[in-house]
Every structure is written in structure tokens, then in C-alpha cells.
Design a protein around this motif. Structure first.
Motif: not given
Length: 394
Positions: A379-388, A390-394
Motif C-alpha cells: 500500500a505504501f509503494a508510492a510513498g502514500y497509503p493506497v487502499p487495495p 478487490p482481489g488484492q491482499k496487503l
């Protein structure tokens, strides 16, 4: 000329009354008093609000298209004022202190209801041009939303009115009222009546269909960049349009100026003569105005996709099917020897069989899809939190 002036005065006074009425009723629904300080029962509050709008600073946006920006609210108001030209307030009445008799209606012609639909459609140009000419993002979005909304709900509204034309055999407003002397069309055409009520709320951009001016998303939609009297004109047009669609519902479905049933039997229908019909007409219009306020105080705003789905996937197909059914019924009743009762029983039987089949035939459920392996989601790959998604797991 006198009748035209009286209608204009009636609409302007009704708007002032509607402002007080709406705030008072919504206040009671929300367990608070509403306007109760200025004047008896707070009746002068609407007048104070109108004066406040008149005296506010009139701002013209620098980036606006000046001519269109000024003309847009005028289009909305003038079109809204034109609808009552063909609405009958009553039969022929005698002017007080004279021997002059005249219909309690400005004018009428064979396609009066089509004229109402045409004027209502032109009135949308005021909203669209107001949103486009403001030179701002939120008004533009509000204008585009209004275009989509009116196209969607005018189709359902037109189809609901088509069944009235088929049953009455006329598009003249006075003739339609006369044909409801025995029974009001709201009863035999109940599906059309319900469709019209839903469509008229969507047509006037009122809750829960006020997407073009949703303050939570668009500040105030197409009216965002308007102030003072220009804003007041848009506001005036909205409330006059509420009175317009209420008058059309009264005329086409609720017997128009005809008195309610028990009163029609008193003294050979004395309550359907003279100035009494004007009173019945006004009472019926305000019943529909109460429905507007009741819905506003009860329901929440739709999401835009839900709103468009209701218009295109529910209202229009149902209206089309019902209009076809009414057309078939009229064809059989006019050009066949089959009795109306036999026809009604036949279609009731088909409806019951369709319902039974819907309950008996099991619904096929789709086979469960095989679970796919998904890569872990940062979720923090771009430097800020992004919600997953559907189908993606944190």
C-alpha cells in the motif's frame, strides 16, 4: 392579459409560500420548530430571505462567458412561467361585479400537454448553459449531470403521460379534466401515476435526485458561480417547476379542478361550479407540494450510478410495458367485441402465471470461480497509503 398577470402573481406568491412551507414541514419532521420568529408562524421569513438575495452583492465571474452567463437564469425562469398558460384552474367563471364569463384558464389547444413537455425540455438549457458559461469545473459537472438526468427522466415521464392520452383520447388539458368526471385517472392508471410521481421529482432536481447541485460533491452545482438576483432566478425557477409538475399531476391524474367524490353529489354538483373548482385545484397542487417536502425530509441522496440505473433499467422499461398494455386494452375496447372484464381477467391470469413461474423455476447460480493467486500488495509503494483493489491482499 389580466389572466396572464394573475397567473404570474399566483406563481410568485406560491413560491414565497413554498419556501416557508418547506422549512416548516421539514422542521417538524426533524423535531424542531422551523421558522417561527418573523411574523405570525414565521410567515415573513420567506420575504426576508427574498429581500436578502436582492440586496446581496452581484458578482460576475471574470472567466465567464458574459452574455450566456446572464441569459441562462432568464431562460430557466421564463420557461417555468410558461407552463401554467395551459393549466385549467376551473370551468367558466363569472368575473366579480360584472356579467362577463371566461374560462379559468389562459389558453388551451389540442396538443397542450406536448407544449408542456416541450417548454420543460427547453428550460433545461438554462441549467446547462449556466453551468457551461461559468468557466468553472463544478458548475460544468452540474450542468452535464442535469442534462443526463432530464433526458433519462423525461422519457419515463413522457411514457407515463402517453397512457393518459390513450385513455382520454385527447392531449387538451381541459378535455382531459372533463373526461375525469366519473373517475380520476390516478386509479385506473395507477402504475402511470406512480411512474410520474418518481419522474417529476427527478425532473425538478429535488432530493433524493438532486445530483446536479449536490453540495457534498459539487459545492452547489450549476449555481456555484451565481450570486444575488441571478442566483435567485435559478432558485425561483426550481420552485416554480415544482408547482408546474404538481399542476400537471393534478390535471392529468387527480381530476384537475373536479371536486372530491362526496362533494360532487351535493346539490347536483354545486361544488364543481363557480369559483369552488379553483379551491380544489389549489388544494390538490399543495398535496403534491407536500409530497416533495415529505420525500426530501425522509430519503437520502442516491449515488449517481443508482440514479441512472433506476431511470434507464427500471422506470423506462416499466413505463414502456405499461403503455403497450394500455394501448392493447384501448384497441380491444374500441375495435373488438370482447368485454373489458374478460380482457382484465386474461391479463391478471398471465400476471399470476408469470409470478408463479418466477417462484417455482430455480435460479441458476454461477459456478464459483477458482481462487486466483495474487501477489502481495504494498500500500505504501508510492510513498502514500493506497487502499487495495478487490482481489488484492496487503
Amino acid at each position: 392579459l389580466v389572466k396572464a398577470v394573475l397567473i404570474s402573481v399566483f406563481l410568485l406568491l406560491s413560491v414565497l409560500m413554498a419556501l416557508w412551507f418547506e422549512r416548516r414541514v421539514v422542521g417538524r419532521m426533524q423535531v424542531r420548530p422551523g421558522p417561527n420568529v418573523h411574523g405570525p408562524f414565521g410567515l415573513f421569513q420567506a420575504l426576508a430571505d427574498a429581500m436578502k438575495l436582492l440586496m446581496k452583492e452581484d458578482i460576475t465571474v471574470r472567466a465567464a462567458d458574459k452574455i450566456v452567463y446572464l441569459i441562462a437564469p432568464m431562460i430557466s425562469v421564463f420557461c417555468s412561467l410558461m407552463v401554467y398558460a395551459v393549466i385549467p384552474f376551473g370551468p367558466e367563471v363569472r368575473i366579480p361585479f360584472t356579467d362577463f364569463w371566461t374560462p379559468a384558464q389562459l389558453t388551451d389547444f389540442p396538443v397542450a400537454v406536448l407544449y408542456i413537455l416541450a417548454v420543460a425540455a427547453i428550460g433545461v438549457y438554462g441549467i446547462v448553459l449556466g453551468g457551461w458559461s461559468s468557466g468553472s469545473t463544478y458548475p460544468l459537472l452540474g450542468g452535464v449531470r442535469s442534462t443526463a438526468q432530464v433526458i433519462s427522466y423525461e422519457l419515463a415521464m413522457g411514457l407515463s403521460l402517453a397512457s393518459v392520452f390513450l385513455l382520454a383520447g385527447s392531449m387538451s388539458t381541459s378535455q382531459i379534466v372533463t373526461n375525469q368526471e366519473r373517475i380520476w385517472y390516478a386509479l385506473p392508471l395507477l402504475p402511470s401515476f406512480v411512474l410520474y410521481i418518481i419522474s417529476m421529482i427527478g425532473e425538478t432536481n429535488r432530493l433524493p435526485f438532486d445530483l446536479p447541485e449536490a453540495e457534498g460533491e459539487l459545492v452547489s452545482g450549476y449555481m456555484t458561480e451565481y450570486s444575488s438576483m441571478k442566483f435567485a432566478w435559478f432558485f425561483l425557477a426550481e420552485y416554480i417547476n415544482m408547482l408546474n409538475v404538481s399542476a400537471v399531476a393534478t390535471t392529468l391524474f387527480f381530476g384537475g379542478w373536479q371536486a372530491p367524490w362526496p362533494l360532487t353529489e351535493i346539490n347536483d354538483g354545486m361544488f364543481n361550479t363557480g369559483w369552488w373548482p379553483v379551491l380544489w385545484f389549489i388544494i390538490k397542487v399543495w398535496i403534491f407540494m407536500f409530497v416533495f417536502v415529505w420525500v426530501r425530509g425522509t430519503l437520502l441522496r442516491f449515488r449517481y450510478d443508482q440514479f441512472m440505473k433506476l431511470g434507464w433499467k427500471v422506470l423506462i422499461p416499466v413505463a414502456l410495458g405499461w403503455t403497450t398494455l394500455v394501448a392493447i386494452y384501448q384497441g380491444f375496447s374500441q375495435f373488438s367485441t370482447i368485454s373489458n372484464r374478460t380482457f382484465i381477467y386474461f391479463f391478471l391470469g398471465i400476471a399470476v402465471v408469470a409470478l408463479l413461474l418466477g417462484f417455482v423455476i430455480p435460479e441458476k447460480k454461477p459456478a464459483p470461480a477458482a481462487a486466483e493467486e495474487t501477489e502481495p500488495f504494498d500500500a505504501f509503494a508510492a510513498g502514500y497509503p493506497v487502499p487495495p483493489l478487490p482481489g488484492q491482499k496487503l
